[in-house]
Write an enzyme that holds these catalytic residues in place. Structure first.
Site, PDB file in Angstrom:
ATOM      1  N   HIS A 135      -6.139  -4.646  -0.489  1.00 16.39           N
ATOM      2  CA  HIS A 135      -5.920  -3.757  -1.063  1.00 16.39           C
ATOM      3  C   HIS A 135      -6.015  -4.409  -2.876  1.00 16.39           C
ATOM      4  CE1 HIS A 135      -4.694   0.221   1.583  1.00 16.39           C
ATOM      5  NE2 HIS A 135      -4.429  -0.971   1.693  1.00 16.39           N
ATOM      6  N   SER A 138       0.611  -1.530   0.128  1.00 13.19           N
ATOM      7  CA  SER A 138      -0.019  -0.102  -0.206  1.00 13.19           C
ATOM      8  C   SER A 138       0.976   1.268  -0.056  1.00 13.19           C
ATOM      9  CB  SER A 138      -0.819   0.491   1.064  1.00 13.19           C
ATOM     10  OG  SER A 138      -0.083   0.124   2.420  1.00 13.19           O
ATOM     11  N   LYS A 195     -12.409  -2.232   3.448  1.00 12.03           N
ATOM     12  CA  LYS A 195     -11.657  -1.048   2.280  1.00 12.03           C
ATOM     13  C   LYS A 195     -12.752  -0.768   1.138  1.00 12.03           C
ATOM     14  CE  LYS A 195      -7.193  -1.087   4.451  1.00 12.03           C
ATOM     15  NZ  LYS A 195      -6.304  -2.367   4.653  1.00 12.03           N
TER      16      LYS A 195
HETATM   17  C1  LIG Z   1      -5.447  -2.894   5.903  1.00  8.23           C
HETATM   18  C2  LIG Z   1      -4.943  -3.835   6.033  1.00  8.23           C
HETATM   19  C3  LIG Z   1      -4.796  -4.495   6.978  1.00  8.23           C
HETATM   20  C4  LIG Z   1      -5.771  -4.527   8.243  1.00  8.23           C
HETATM   21  O1  LIG Z   1      -7.365  -4.636   7.807  1.00  8.23           O
HETATM   22  P1  LIG Z   1      -8.556  -4.342   8.517  1.00  8.23           P
HETATM   23  O2  LIG Z   1      -9.929  -5.286   8.412  1.00  8.23           O
HETATM   24  O3  LIG Z   1      -8.626  -3.371   8.932  1.00  8.23           O
HETATM   25  O4  LIG Z   1      -7.585  -4.605   9.797  1.00  8.23           O
HETATM   26  C5  LIG Z   1      -4.530  -5.365   6.966  1.00  8.23           C
HETATM   27  N1  LIG Z   1      -3.520  -6.599   6.078  1.00  8.23           N
HETATM   28  C6  LIG Z   1      -2.901  -5.592   4.808  1.00  8.23           C
HETATM   29  C7  LIG Z   1      -2.234  -5.138   3.310  1.00  8.23           C
HETATM   30  C8  LIG Z   1      -3.644  -4.156   5.040  1.00  8.23           C
HETATM   31  O5  LIG Z   1      -3.510  -3.687   4.287  1.00  8.23           O
END
Ligand SMILES: *Cc1c(COP(=O)(O)O)cnc(C)c1O
Length: 401
Positions: free
Chosen positions: A214, A186, A245
């Site tokens: 992502h 990210s 997300k």
């Molecule tokens: C955002 C993210 C997470 C965490 O996700 P949540 O559901 O908010 O705990 C885990 N791994 C990656 C690669 C992320 O970008």
């Protein structure tokens, strides 16, 4: 309350964060999430820093689906899944996610952080090897720490180093080896080379795991994820991801893969066994989101159009970006104070974005990170590009200036 030194110690550590410019204040939004948000002071800002890739977070259809599930299933379960916390909506969502990802079965968690935290320890022990990309998400790093397997680390996206680590784990006589990578990183928008990773896994008899936080919902022609983008659907052993997300943006995570893996996790994964069930309205809304994006690729297509447009125009103006195709666009400013000034100026100009500097990114790699959304209109993007041009000119950092 009798150990004053404890509290003064915390105060001085917080003060250090502030003086080093590493303190993270929270921006307060007084509206729904979206391509435009209203800030607490009443100003409307164009939002370029949400993980709201498909624009579904503040979307009416998503909240209507959540409201329908809220009405049907109630607010919560007051239970973990295996006691009395599993409803039909949870089973439907698990099945739908499996179909969407091209796997056999899926297990839900309260967050992707929990999915990654609970995936390694039940499946691997000291006889095994976890071979992990150096830039993997914090939750993968923590999950690996909770497990007794030997740890091998390879330089970010470096296939030669990955092979070296596979050789080392093989020579150490490890029973099972698993290669673990974010599908998309990210900070840079780097897409993992899953075709090469799968080929290496086949050569060395290793398993593969990707974190699709992502990627799920928009990477690949029909949005299934990085495995679709790289042409390796059905060849990844374990897929983790978030519902927080692109897939609606509330919260929730999942692990997906072969039946015996998911069944083992249901029996042994601690964040699943010892934490409350995902709220049914989130499960219901996520199900509606998956239905919607399975029927039409309109949203991911618009996201990718917006991304291509922004990447082309921002370079034309005279900024340097990390090359790529992902909706994460790192606009490189290199110098930390300039990146800070730039983000502050963009905020004044009505654009919300985030600046990153050392130690979050390497020294000399300071940047602002733009994240495109299907919800952005061309007009909004043009407004943002104008603001970039103005702030860039003011700070004298455009290439052709
Ligand atoms: C955002 C993210 C997470 C965490 O996700 P949540 O559901 O908010 O705990 C885990 N791994 C990656 C690669 C992320 O970008």
């Amino acid at each position: 309350m009798s150990d004053q030194a404890f509290y003064s110690g915390l105060q001085s550590k917080l003060e250090t964060l502030r003086t080093e410019g590493l303190f993270k204040p929270e921006r307060v939004i007084a509206s729904r999430q979206g391509s435009e948000v209203v800030s607490q002071d009443g100003r409307t800002l164009i939002n370029m820093c949400a993980n709201n890739y498909l624009g579904l977070s503040g979307d009416r259809e998503t909240s209507d689906a959540a409201a329908a599930a809220l009405e049907k299933y109630g607010y919560g379960l007051s239970s973990v899944r295996f006691i009395c916390g599993t409803q039909t909506v949870h089973k439907e969502l698990e099945q739908k996610l499996s179909e969407f990802l091209g796997t056999e079965d899926t297990i839900l968690y309260a967050a992707a952080f929990d999915a990654n935290g609970g995936v390694f320890e039940p499946l691997f022990d000291e006889n095994d090897a976890i071979i992990s990309d150096a830039l993997n998400h914090a939750s993968i790093i923590d999950g690996v720490r909770l497990c007794k397997a030997a740890r091998y680390r390879y330089a970010n996206n470096d296939m030669a180093d990955l092979e070296k680590q596979l050789v080392a784990a093989t020579e150490a006589g490890k029973r099972h080896k698993i290669i673990v990578t974010d599908g998309v990183f990210s900070m840079d928008g780097t897409i993992a080379q899953l075709d090469k990773i799968v080929a290496l896994a086949e050569k060395y008899g290793a398993l593969t795991m990707i974190d699709e936080s992502h990627a799920s919902g928009f990477m690949g022609k029909t949005g299934r994820g990085t495995h679709e983008h790289c042409g390796v659907i059905g060849k990844i052993d374990i897929i983790t991801g978030t519902l927080g997300k692109a897939l609606g943006g509330a919260m929730g995570g999942f692990t997906s893969g072969r039946k015996e893996v998911i069944e083992t996790l249901r029996q042994k994964s601690r964040p699943y066994l010892f934490s409350n069930t995902l709220a049914p309205m989130i499960a219901g809304a996520s199900l509606a989101v998956l239905d919607r994006i399975s029927k039409s690729t309109e949203l991911r297509d618009r996201l990718m159009d917006n991304t291509a447009y922004f990447r082309k125009e921002i370079e034309r103006i005279g900024f340097t970006i990390k090359p790529g195709t992902h909706p994460v666009v790192p606009v490189m400013l290199f110098d930390a104070p300039i990146a800070q000034k730039f983000a502050a100026r963009m905020f004044e100009l009505g654009v919300l974005l985030s600046g990153f500097f050392y130690p979050v990114v390497p020294m000399g790699q300071a940047r602002v990170r733009v994240q495109l959304s299907a919800a952005h209109t061309r007009e909004q993007l043009d407004t943002v590009l104008k603001a970039f041009e103005q702030a860039g000119k003011e700070l004298g950092i455009l290439k052709n200036q």
